[in-house]
Scaffold this motif. Sequence first.
Motif: not given
Length: 156
Positions: A110-112, A146-151
């Motif tokens: 999350k920080a990254r 959002a992190l999952l979608d971007a990956y």
Amino acid sequence: MPATERLDKLAKLVALYDDFHQALSVLDDATARKLVANWADVRGRYAEPSGVPRSALASGMEQGLLETPMLMHSMNADARTRANQALASATMAHYPDFLAKTVERIAKVKARGSIRGEGEFHLIRHQADLMEGMPGQTEELQRLWALLDAYEARSA
């Protein structure tokens, strides 16, 4: 790590897997049945190891614990929800140190602001699965999705 700590770690992991698979055994799901049958088949090798260092077995079981959420993705939605809860409960009861490590890994992602690799993808996906339907978690859940979608967009 002293031998007694490795022994304790292996014993904790066996107990964790026992509890988790006991909970899976009542689910009406083909993947859950396969996981239960597999654990029944291999449990003796871990509970009473012969010829393999206990530390190696514990490391293998810990890696399996990291990968278990991936295996649960093929379960039906109800079974996956119950399996996620059972895994969290068994981990908390027998190996809470593992949860602390997991929280650290999630915080780093999350920080990254991005997921690096399939292992982190499944870690974040599992966390999102755990948070689904929890009151007050909408914003955090949106951040994880959002992190999952971007990956997934980068991997496509």
